[in-house]
Design an enzyme around this catalytic site. Sequence first.
Site, mmCIF file in Angstrom:
data_model
loop_
_atom_site.group_PDB
_atom_site.id
_atom_site.type_symbol
_atom_site.label_atom_id
_atom_site.label_comp_id
_atom_site.label_asym_id
_atom_site.label_seq_id
_atom_site.Cartn_x
_atom_site.Cartn_y
_atom_site.Cartn_z
ATOM 1 N N GLY A 1 0.841 -1.195 0.000
ATOM 2 C CA GLY A 1 0.000 0.000 0.000
ATOM 3 C C GLY A 1 0.870 1.236 0.000
ATOM 4 O O GLY A 1 2.054 1.154 0.331
ATOM 5 N N CYS B 1 5.362 -5.987 1.581
ATOM 6 C CA CYS B 1 5.680 -4.558 1.589
ATOM 7 C C CYS B 1 4.986 -3.826 2.743
ATOM 8 O O CYS B 1 5.320 -4.068 3.890
ATOM 9 C CB CYS B 1 5.336 -3.958 0.225
ATOM 10 S SG CYS B 1 6.135 -2.385 -0.015
ATOM 11 N N TYR B 2 3.996 -2.983 2.463
ATOM 12 C CA TYR B 2 3.313 -2.313 3.577
ATOM 13 C C TYR B 2 2.778 -3.345 4.569
ATOM 14 O O TYR B 2 2.820 -3.154 5.782
ATOM 15 C CB TYR B 2 2.166 -1.428 3.055
ATOM 16 C CG TYR B 2 1.358 -0.790 4.174
ATOM 17 C CD1 TYR B 2 1.757 0.415 4.749
ATOM 18 C CD2 TYR B 2 0.212 -1.413 4.680
ATOM 19 C CE1 TYR B 2 1.044 0.986 5.791
ATOM 20 C CE2 TYR B 2 -0.511 -0.847 5.726
ATOM 21 C CZ TYR B 2 -0.093 0.348 6.278
ATOM 22 O OH TYR B 2 -0.808 0.899 7.316
ATOM 23 N N HIS C 1 8.042 -7.402 -3.852
ATOM 24 C CA HIS C 1 6.747 -7.805 -4.421
ATOM 25 C C HIS C 1 6.863 -9.122 -5.183
ATOM 26 O O HIS C 1 7.269 -9.126 -6.344
ATOM 27 C CB HIS C 1 6.227 -6.703 -5.351
ATOM 28 C CG HIS C 1 5.803 -5.486 -4.598
ATOM 29 N ND1 HIS C 1 4.535 -5.349 -4.070
ATOM 30 C CD2 HIS C 1 6.477 -4.379 -4.248
ATOM 31 C CE1 HIS C 1 4.439 -4.195 -3.434
ATOM 32 N NE2 HIS C 1 5.606 -3.584 -3.520
ATOM 33 N N GLU D 1 4.525 -10.803 -6.368
ATOM 34 C CA GLU D 1 3.423 -10.948 -7.335
ATOM 35 C C GLU D 1 3.739 -10.367 -8.705
ATOM 36 O O GLU D 1 3.038 -10.644 -9.669
ATOM 37 C CB GLU D 1 2.143 -10.308 -6.772
ATOM 38 C CG GLU D 1 2.145 -8.782 -6.652
ATOM 39 C CD GLU D 1 2.798 -8.254 -5.372
ATOM 40 O OE1 GLU D 1 3.606 -8.982 -4.776
ATOM 41 O OE2 GLU D 1 2.527 -7.104 -5.001
ATOM 42 N N SER E 1 -24.122 -9.481 -26.280
ATOM 43 C CA SER E 1 -23.520 -8.472 -27.162
ATOM 44 C C SER E 1 -22.554 -9.115 -28.150
ATOM 45 O O SER E 1 -22.152 -8.488 -29.121
ATOM 46 C CB SER E 1 -22.763 -7.451 -26.317
ATOM 47 O OG SER E 1 -21.596 -8.046 -25.779
ATOM 48 N N GLY E 2 -22.156 -10.356 -27.861
ATOM 49 C CA GLY E 2 -21.146 -10.989 -28.712
ATOM 50 C C GLY E 2 -19.754 -10.818 -28.137
ATOM 51 O O GLY E 2 -18.792 -11.392 -28.612
ATOM 52 N N GLY E 3 -19.625 -10.015 -27.068
ATOM 53 C CA GLY E 3 -18.340 -9.864 -26.376
ATOM 54 C C GLY E 3 -18.081 -11.095 -25.511
ATOM 55 O O GLY E 3 -18.957 -11.945 -25.356
ATOM 56 N N VAL E 4 -16.870 -11.160 -24.941
ATOM 57 C CA VAL E 4 -16.494 -12.360 -24.190
ATOM 58 C C VAL E 4 -17.424 -12.600 -22.999
ATOM 59 O O VAL E 4 -17.937 -13.705 -22.804
ATOM 60 C CB VAL E 4 -15.059 -12.222 -23.607
ATOM 61 C CG1 VAL E 4 -14.556 -13.560 -23.122
ATOM 62 C CG2 VAL E 4 -14.111 -11.624 -24.607
ATOM 63 N N ASP E 5 -17.646 -11.552 -22.193
ATOM 64 C CA ASP E 5 -18.344 -11.759 -20.930
ATOM 65 C C ASP E 5 -19.783 -12.218 -21.135
ATOM 66 O O ASP E 5 -20.210 -13.217 -20.562
ATOM 67 C CB ASP E 5 -18.326 -10.471 -20.089
ATOM 68 C CG ASP E 5 -16.913 -9.943 -19.919
ATOM 69 O OD1 ASP E 5 -15.981 -10.736 -20.102
ATOM 70 O OD2 ASP E 5 -16.748 -8.747 -19.615
ATOM 71 N N SER E 6 -20.522 -11.498 -21.982
ATOM 72 C CA SER E 6 -21.924 -11.893 -22.136
ATOM 73 C C SER E 6 -22.032 -13.234 -22.860
ATOM 74 O O SER E 6 -22.949 -14.018 -22.601
ATOM 75 C CB SER E 6 -22.734 -10.806 -22.844
ATOM 76 O OG SER E 6 -22.376 -10.681 -24.190
ATOM 77 N N LYS F 1 -10.830 -11.441 -15.752
ATOM 78 C CA LYS F 1 -11.022 -11.594 -17.189
ATOM 79 C C LYS F 1 -10.311 -12.829 -17.753
ATOM 80 O O LYS F 1 -10.869 -13.558 -18.571
ATOM 81 C CB LYS F 1 -10.490 -10.333 -17.887
ATOM 82 C CG LYS F 1 -10.856 -10.236 -19.341
ATOM 83 C CD LYS F 1 -12.200 -9.605 -19.483
ATOM 84 C CE LYS F 1 -12.621 -9.430 -20.910
ATOM 85 N NZ LYS F 1 -13.881 -8.677 -20.994
#
Length: 518
Positions: free
Chosen positions: A60, A87-88, A175, A177, A229-234, A374
């Site tokens: 942080g 870290c923090y 870090h 990560e 919508s044709g997007g990945v999520d929907s 995602k």
Amino acid sequence: MAFDHLHEERLLILDFGSQYTQLIARRVRESHVYCEIHPFNISLDAVKAFQPRGIILSGGPSSVYDSGAPISDPKIFTLQVPVLGICYGMQLMARQLDGSVEKAERREYGPAAIDLDNPSLLFQDIEKEGVRVWMSHGDRILELPPDFILLAHSDNSPVAAMGDPRRDLYAVQFHPEVAHTPCGKDILENFLFRICRCKPSWTMRSFVDSSIQALREGIGEDQVICALSGGVDSSVVAVLLHKAIGSRLHCIFVNNGLLRKGEAESVHRVFRDHFDLNLIVVNASEVFLERLKGVVDPEQKRRIIGNLFIELFEKEASRIPNARYLAQGTLYPDVIESVSFKGPSATIKTHHNVGGLPERMQLKLIEPLRELFKDEVRLVGRELGLPERIIMRHPFPGPGLAIRLLGEVRRESLEILREADAVILEEMEASGWSDHVWQAFAVLLPVRSVGVMGDERTYDQVVALRAVESVDAMTADWARLPYELLQRISNRIINEVKGVNRVVYDISSKPPSTIEWE
Ligand code: XMP
């Protein structure tokens, strides 16, 4: 409806405001352990109720000595649950367990090398000397808390890592990560598997199975509506729900006439023909064009398109009898943002969704992806057999080509833009560059310039090529595409797209520019 999965093996990440907190969560999940990010100040009871196998305290921007520095309940260290401070998180652990922390003479930012001092589970099977890590901190540990041993040091950090193996408390100044700490994954996995003794049970196969089960039980015999919508999520939401409840899922796809070349046909082909989904297509190109007549202001375009979408969607949805649920592709980053203690970021451009509709239509929301990042959604898409073209699709704005065509949206301009955009997409895919950029597309500029084709003078429009690299669209940089690729795109657009005689490459970063031109 709660679709919380019963993850037996789960890790809790407390967020102290680091820009890397989500990255920690993604790394943990890549190692197949389910985890959630919660604000640093959740109550001790909430921590206990979560039943974590381990806790990670994120980094942080604060100093533990700042007034108003984020402080978590120190009793966390008495729960007999392993804790890793980063870290923090390390400085807070040191301070709360009676060690001491001081301001370093100089801020340490960037690559560093650490040497190990004492053996530990955290650094098991890792080189003893010259371990490359990424540092980014102002404060540093001066004195270890009682019972802690020194695990590693660097030139500028006498305590680069510390631990109390008897209580399973560990902390690192660097870090693990980030990609700049090459053995970071090994360190995190040592924490997960050797210290917390987690099993790697979080896989997208298990997510798909348990989601289908939970959706079936939760929805019962009711009908569900989904805006596709044709997007990945929907797309992933739709196919997942289809697997769970079959024809009781009703997908509505609004073709606003502002889509890319072949998009509407592709949605039809994939979802109706291939997946056999209950798909309602609303062909509304004419209405959208009509409402956009004479409109040049980008925000006004967005409002008109957003409102008309909701109007049409609602009309169609109200025809479905006994619909009780609306499914949405909300992802985990949207959920975290709403609990994070960071302030809301300023809205630069208004993005539309089906805002307000669930309340008006008295529909309950189903958000089957609200636990996923995602990249996990993409993996779920693969599990479900969605075509790679949809899985790897770039984000596409709701208002579509209307905000990539500066000025009034007219049929002829849309046609030119669609053709130029299709060339870009084709060449990006053929060269393999598509998967390396966040977005690549054409923008049609409302200016004409002089050119010469054969013996003839032309006076045609300009297309700008926009291709950016980004991780979250908050910042972006223009992609360093090879000259040969730029040349091919330019040649093809000028030769093949009637009405364009000049192509320029947009070399602006975000900020101060934005990704889209409007
Ligand atoms: P900007 O242009 O703000 O874009 O840098 C950031 C990301 O958001 C997308 N974008 C939109 N998406 N409705 C959407 O659904 C919109 O009105 C909209 N405007 C921008 C853009 O494509 C980029 O990925």
